[in-house]
Design a protein around this motif. Structure first.
Motif, mmCIF file in Angstrom:
data_model
loop_
_atom_site.group_PDB
_atom_site.id
_atom_site.type_symbol
_atom_site.label_atom_id
_atom_site.label_comp_id
_atom_site.label_asym_id
_atom_site.label_seq_id
_atom_site.Cartn_x
_atom_site.Cartn_y
_atom_site.Cartn_z
ATOM 1 N N ALA A 62 -29.662 105.602 -51.984
ATOM 2 C CA ALA A 62 -30.204 104.848 -52.874
ATOM 3 C C ALA A 62 -29.597 104.006 -51.945
ATOM 4 N N GLY A 63 -28.500 104.141 -51.351
ATOM 5 C CA GLY A 63 -27.621 102.915 -50.374
ATOM 6 C C GLY A 63 -27.717 101.930 -49.963
ATOM 7 N N ASN A 64 -29.082 102.815 -49.267
ATOM 8 C CA ASN A 64 -30.364 101.801 -48.486
ATOM 9 C C ASN A 64 -31.401 101.900 -48.532
ATOM 10 N N ALA A 65 -31.384 103.072 -49.807
ATOM 11 C CA ALA A 65 -32.900 102.779 -50.458
ATOM 12 C C ALA A 65 -33.880 103.525 -49.179
ATOM 13 N N THR A 66 -33.580 103.537 -48.242
ATOM 14 C CA THR A 66 -35.194 105.018 -47.466
ATOM 15 C C THR A 66 -34.945 106.583 -47.695
ATOM 16 N N TYR A 67 -36.675 106.648 -47.430
ATOM 17 C CA TYR A 67 -36.719 108.101 -48.077
ATOM 18 C C TYR A 67 -37.529 108.857 -46.683
ATOM 19 N N HIS A 68 -37.591 110.263 -46.552
ATOM 20 C CA HIS A 68 -38.050 110.884 -45.913
ATOM 21 C C HIS A 68 -39.430 111.206 -46.941
ATOM 22 N N ASN A 69 -40.843 111.264 -46.181
ATOM 23 C CA ASN A 69 -41.495 112.185 -46.164
ATOM 24 C C ASN A 69 -41.224 113.730 -46.124
ATOM 25 N N GLY A 70 -42.079 114.727 -46.635
ATOM 26 C CA GLY A 70 -41.699 116.209 -46.538
ATOM 27 C C GLY A 70 -42.295 116.692 -44.684
ATOM 28 N N GLY A 71 -41.674 117.634 -44.388
ATOM 29 C CA GLY A 71 -42.881 117.774 -42.934
ATOM 30 C C GLY A 71 -43.653 118.757 -43.554
#
Length: 241
Positions: A83-92
């Motif tokens: 949440a701190g920089n609003a980045t996310y990763h998709n599942g592999g």
């Protein structure tokens, strides 16, 4: 007859998606030579290295299992969100795909599964409610979060097999982790681990089932997802006089 199940993946840290189950192959009447047969049992994915808040570390893939010419593909890692920089990763992608973390402007994307071995992971919901997708299982896709849903995706169910003489489920996906106001996803039947929320920490996939680990959470003092369960190779044969 031979059952080959790869290692399940670990769930993502922080707001982590569930780890995907290891790929599953069941082959009856499989022809083998009398010697020189390669047998490898895949390890489950290790805990994500980020174990502190807002580390946004994805899970780790499971390892392949091999019997002769049959190769089951390791589970795809769970995604994550910070949440701190609003980045996310998709599942592999993997034998079954990992679930994604919450999306910043909509849903994240679960990882793809391998045809005839497993299913895709589920998508996380909107970032505003911090809920993640479940990992895919050998028998079903991982659960997705619809919009601002308050329950993370469940792990996809595995497949039942009776090669040992009784029916046992293998290769269930891990459940997605959740924020303080919501509920984590349950692990899929077949060794999938539950995700992390305020009621309980994330659960590892069960050993020798290929189950995916549960996703981590943005709460408490431990944030990583559960480790993946190791795979298994089971052989049944008949002596001929």
């Amino acid at each position: 007859d031979v059952l080959v199940v790869a290692g399940g993946a670990s769930g993502g840290s922080d707001l982590g998606g569930g780890g995907g189950a290891g790929g599953l192959i069941y082959n009856t009447g499989f022809s083998v030579s009398s010697s020189g047969i390669t047998v490898t049992v895949g390890a489950g994915g290790a805990l994500a290295t980020g174990v502190v808040r807002e580390s946004n570390t994805q899970g780790n893939d499971g390892a392949n299992s091999v019997f002769s010419s049959l190769t089951a593909i390791g589970g795809g890692h769970g995604g994550s969100y910070w949440a701190g920089n609003a980045t996310y990763h998709n599942g592999g992608a993997g034998g079954s795909g990992g679930g994604s973390g919450p999306g910043t402007s909509g849903s994240g994307s679960g990882g793809a599964g391998t045809e005839s071995q497993g299913n895709a992971g589920g998508a996380g919901g909107y970032a505003s409610t911090y809920h993640s997708g479940g990992g895919g299982g050998a028998g079903a896709i991982g659960g997705s979060v619809v919009g601002n849903g308050t329950t993370s995706g469940t792990g996809g169910v595995g497949l039942a097999n009776s090669i040992i003489g009784t029916s046992v489920y293998y290769a269930g996906g891990g459940g997605g982790g959740a924020y303080t106001s919501g509920t984590a996803g349950a692990g899929g039947n077949g060794g999938g681990g539950r995700g992390y929320d305020t009621s309980a920490v994330s659960v590892a996939g069960t050993a020798n089932t290929g189950g995916g680990g549960g996703g981590g959470a943005y709460t408490g003092t431990v944030y990583h997802g559960g480790a993946g369960g190791s795979g298994v190779v089971i052989i049944r044969y008949q002596f001929q006089a």
